[in-house]
Enzyme design. Structure first.
Site, PDB file in Angstrom:
ATOM      1  N   ILE A  60      37.370  37.295  38.244  1.00 38.32           N
ATOM      2  CA  ILE A  60      38.276  37.471  37.108  1.00 38.32           C
ATOM      3  C   ILE A  60      39.442  38.301  37.617  1.00 38.32           C
ATOM      4  CG2 ILE A  60      36.947  39.491  36.309  1.00 38.32           C
ATOM      5  CD1 ILE A  60      37.826  38.841  33.466  1.00 38.32           C
ATOM      6  N   SER A  61      40.662  37.850  37.388  1.00 41.97           N
ATOM      7  CA  SER A  61      41.850  38.516  37.935  1.00 41.97           C
ATOM      8  C   SER A  61      42.027  39.905  37.331  1.00 41.97           C
ATOM      9  CB  SER A  61      43.105  37.682  37.661  1.00 41.97           C
ATOM     10  OG  SER A  61      43.046  36.451  38.330  1.00 41.97           O
TER      11      SER A  61
END
Length: 217
Positions: A60-61
């Site tokens: 997840i960024s």
């Protein structure tokens, strides 16, 4: 842990602190609980400014990157947006609070199923998820007002350019497997585009027919 306070601090320090000013983006990131998109073991870290593993070698960024990329789409509200790389579903959920319709593609079925559950639990009814090779886009639903790619590509697939509406924006990391430059490509007329370099970045590789091949370096 008080997730609401942590989320507000994340937005103030990491998102606005990175120069993100669009009130639509800021409000969306205040609304969407990032901790729900990571495994329970990582929830206490969910509001730090770093990426986290979500399984299958995907991440997840970090919140600041999500904010910068979302703002770079220049959304006004109500647009049709295509996302390449659903991953945890966090970016799609953010987009759902701004865009009219979100179409998101994920090649890993397990991640798509997990994302669907969380997105549905938040009432994001305007998000459509499809399990497929994201490098080919979603031609049946084109054209799109904006396309966002959440994985690093060796070059820009022609499919994305073709599936943009006139005036549409494509935000995509381009480079090698280790480092990329975030690009914004605007379709000013049929077959005519402008390109802007935004920031240096690092994403997992875009795997597929028009991206990196599995095991390719």
């Amino acid at each position: 842990m008080n997730f609401s306070i942590a989320r507000r601090r994340m937005v103030e320090r990491q998102v606005q602190g990175q120069g993100v000013k669009d009130p639509r983006v800021i409000e969306a990131m205040l609304q969407i609980p990032r901790h729900l998109f990571v495994e329970e073991a990582f929830q206490s870290q969910a509001y730090g400014d770093f990426s986290l593993p979500i399984g299958d070698r995907q991440t997840i960024s970090q919140p600041s990157t999500v904010g910068v990329m979302t703002e770079a789409l220049l959304l006004q509200g109500g647009e049709r947006v295509l996302e390449i790389g659903t991953g945890s579903g966090y970016q799609a959920a953010i987009l759902s609070r701004i865009a009219g319709k979100v179409y998101t593609l994920e090649r890993i079925a397990l991640l798509a199923r997990r994302a669907r559950r969380v997105i549905d639990s938040l009432g994001c009814v305007n998000v459509n998820i499809r399990v497929t090779d994201g490098t080919q886009g979603w031609d049946e639903e084109a054209p799109f007002d904006a396309i966002i790619v959440t994985a690093g590509a060796p070059s820009v697939p022609d499919q994305y350019r073709d599936q943009l509406a006139i005036g549409g924006r494509l935000v995509i990391p381009v480079g090698n497997r280790g480092d990329q430059v975030l690009m914004r490509i605007t379709k000013v007329a049929e077959g005519q585009f402008t390109e802007e370099r935004l920031i240096d970045c690092r994403f997992v590789p875009l795997i597929g027919r028009h991206g990196w091949q599995e095991g390719e370096s």
